[in-house]
Design a protein around this motif. Sequence first.
Motif, PDB file in Angstrom:
ATOM      1  N   ALA A   1      -1.264   4.455  -7.117  1.00 42.04           N
ATOM      2  CA  ALA A   1      -1.292   3.440  -6.133  1.00 42.04           C
ATOM      3  C   ALA A   1      -2.474   2.382  -6.108  1.00 42.04           C
ATOM      4  O   ALA A   1      -2.241   1.302  -5.861  1.00 42.04           O
ATOM      5  N   LYS A   2      -3.563   2.897  -6.771  1.00 44.58           N
ATOM      6  CA  LYS A   2      -4.874   2.135  -6.883  1.00 44.58           C
ATOM      7  C   LYS A   2      -5.022   1.598  -8.151  1.00 44.58           C
ATOM      8  O   LYS A   2      -6.008   0.766  -8.260  1.00 44.58           O
TER       9      LYS A   2
ATOM     10  N   SER B   1       0.766  -1.480  -0.046  1.00 45.72           N
ATOM     11  CA  SER B   1      -0.068   0.018  -0.008  1.00 45.72           C
ATOM     12  C   SER B   1       0.517   1.101   0.055  1.00 45.72           C
ATOM     13  O   SER B   1       0.380   2.409  -0.583  1.00 45.72           O
TER      14      SER B   1
ATOM     15  N   THR C   1      -7.107   3.444 -10.070  1.00 48.19           N
ATOM     16  CA  THR C   1      -8.588   3.931 -10.133  1.00 48.19           C
ATOM     17  C   THR C   1      -8.374   5.275 -11.220  1.00 48.19           C
ATOM     18  O   THR C   1      -7.438   6.012 -11.052  1.00 48.19           O
TER      19      THR C   1
ATOM     20  N   ARG D   1       7.424   0.556  -8.461  1.00 50.30           N
ATOM     21  CA  ARG D   1       6.330  -0.267  -9.344  1.00 50.30           C
ATOM     22  C   ARG D   1       6.764  -0.199 -10.772  1.00 50.30           C
ATOM     23  O   ARG D   1       7.484   0.569 -11.060  1.00 50.30           O
TER      24      ARG D   1
ATOM     25  N   TYR E   1      -5.920  -2.133 -14.918  1.00 55.86           N
ATOM     26  CA  TYR E   1      -6.912  -0.826 -15.328  1.00 55.86           C
ATOM     27  C   TYR E   1      -7.173  -1.351 -16.827  1.00 55.86           C
ATOM     28  O   TYR E   1      -6.456  -1.710 -17.568  1.00 55.86           O
TER      29      TYR E   1
ATOM     30  N   ASP F   1      -5.002   7.235 -10.333  1.00 58.00           N
ATOM     31  CA  ASP F   1      -4.231   7.198  -8.998  1.00 58.00           C
ATOM     32  C   ASP F   1      -3.314   5.960  -9.132  1.00 58.00           C
ATOM     33  O   ASP F   1      -3.366   4.751  -9.478  1.00 58.00           O
TER      34      ASP F   1
ATOM     35  N   ILE G   1      -0.159  -5.420  -8.391  1.00 55.65           N
ATOM     36  CA  ILE G   1      -0.898  -4.599  -7.534  1.00 55.65           C
ATOM     37  C   ILE G   1      -2.253  -4.131  -8.234  1.00 55.65           C
ATOM     38  O   ILE G   1      -3.394  -4.451  -7.367  1.00 55.65           O
ATOM     39  N   TRP G   2      -2.358  -3.810  -9.215  1.00 62.16           N
ATOM     40  CA  TRP G   2      -3.663  -3.460  -9.865  1.00 62.16           C
ATOM     41  C   TRP G   2      -3.728  -3.574 -11.457  1.00 62.16           C
ATOM     42  O   TRP G   2      -2.520  -3.614 -11.989  1.00 62.16           O
TER      43      TRP G   2
END
Length: 418
Positions: free
Chosen positions: A94-95, A16, A97, A403, A59, A92, A56-57
Motif C-alpha cells: 500500500a505504501k 489509501s 515502504t 494497483r 521505491y 508494504d 501512488i508510490w
Amino acid sequence: MNKIPLLLALGALCASTAYADNAAFDWPQFRGPNRDDISKETGLLPQWPAEGPKKIWSYTQAGQGYSGFAVVAGHLYTMGTRDGAEILICLDAAKGTEVWTAKLGPILENKWGDGPRGTPTVDGDRVYTLGGDGTLVAVQAKDGKELWRTTMDALGGKRPGWGYTESVLVDGNQVVCTPGGSKGAMAALDKMTGKVLWQSTAWTDGAQYSSIVPAQFNGQKQYVQRSMTNIVGIAAKDGALQWQVPYPGKTATIPTPIVKGNQVYVTSGYGVGSISFTIESGNTPKMLFDETGGTNKVMKNHHGGVILLGDKIYGYSDGLGWTCQDFKTGALVWNEKAKLGKGAIAYADGHFYCLEEGSGNVVLIDASPTGWTEKSRFKLDPQTTIRSPQGHIWTHPVISNGRMYLRDQDLIFSYAVK
C-alpha cells in the motif's frame, strides 16, 4: 462540505484503501494464481487520464535485476541487489515502504544486465525464490528469516548462459524447479525442509529459461516444462517422464507453456515459432496445427509472454508485432506492428496492459479478437540510470488489488488502476 473537498476526500480514501487484503486478487507467483497472466479482478479503469493512472508510490532501492512481483496479503515481494549480493525484498504494497530484505547469493553478472531474473513464489507463511546464480532459498514471509537453502549445482544443474530465470512452482508439499542436468532436469523438494523428494532421471536436458506449469492429463497430475530441444510432461508424484515432444529451440527458449484441458502450446523467439498438441489416452501426444514437424511462424514470442484468453493467444510476435493467434488452428487472427513495439503483456478486466520494452510506453487495449483498439497510454517516468546499455524494461506488469506494478531495475512503481 462542498463537492470539491468531498471528492478530494473520497479520492484520498480510495487511494489509501485500493489495496484491500483481498486474497481473490492477490498475485502469489509469476504470471499470477494460475500462471496464465490473467487477473480475475473487475471494476478497473476502462481508460486512464492523459498523463496516465495516478502514481501512488515509487521505491528506488531495488538495485539491479529483472525480477517480477508477487503480491500477497498486503505485501509485495521481488528480488534485486544490494551490498554485493542478490536480495529478496519485501515491501508494504500500500505504501511502498521496505519491510525487510534477505540475502540470497552472489550477483549474476551478464552483459544484458546483472542481478536476478525470476519472481518469488509465496505459499502461506513462506516465500521461495531462485536467484540468478541458482541459489534457491526459503524464508518466512513475515520477517525474511531464512528456513533453508540449496543450489541448482547441488542438484546437478549447470547455470544457463543468461542465468537461472525460472520462477519456482510450489505445489502441495513440493517446491518444483528445473536445475537441468544428468541427475534429472526437474527436481521436487520438500517445501518445509528442502530435502530432495525426486528428480526426473529419465529427462536430463540442460536448463533453459521457462517456468513449470502444472496440468492434469488422463486423471494424472503432471508438470509441463521445456528445454532447448524438448517439451515434457513429468509425473508430479515421482518425477517419471510421461511424454516428450521434440521442439527445435534456438539460442534460448523462454515463454511459459500454455495448457488448456489436454492441449499444450509453446512458442519461442529467434525465428522459431510455436507448436501445439494434445495429450491423448496413454499419454500419447497428438500434433495439432503442426502436422509437418516444423513450427508455426505466426507467434514467435521472445520473452514478453503470451496469454490464452478464450480460444485465442495474444502477445508480441517478432516480425508481426502485437498478434492474435487462433489457439486450435494456429492461424493469424490479427496483428498490429505500427502502434507499439516489442514488450510484455498482462490481462485484467477486459483489457490487455502492454509494456513496450524499449521506450517504457504502457498501453491499455481492448482484449478482443477483432483487432487492436487502444484506450490509453502513458510513458514510465522516471526511468533508471543503472540499466545495462544492452538491457531494456523487461519486468512484466502485474495488476493486483486495484494497483498496477511496474519496474525498471532499481525503480518500482505502484499505480492506481481502480
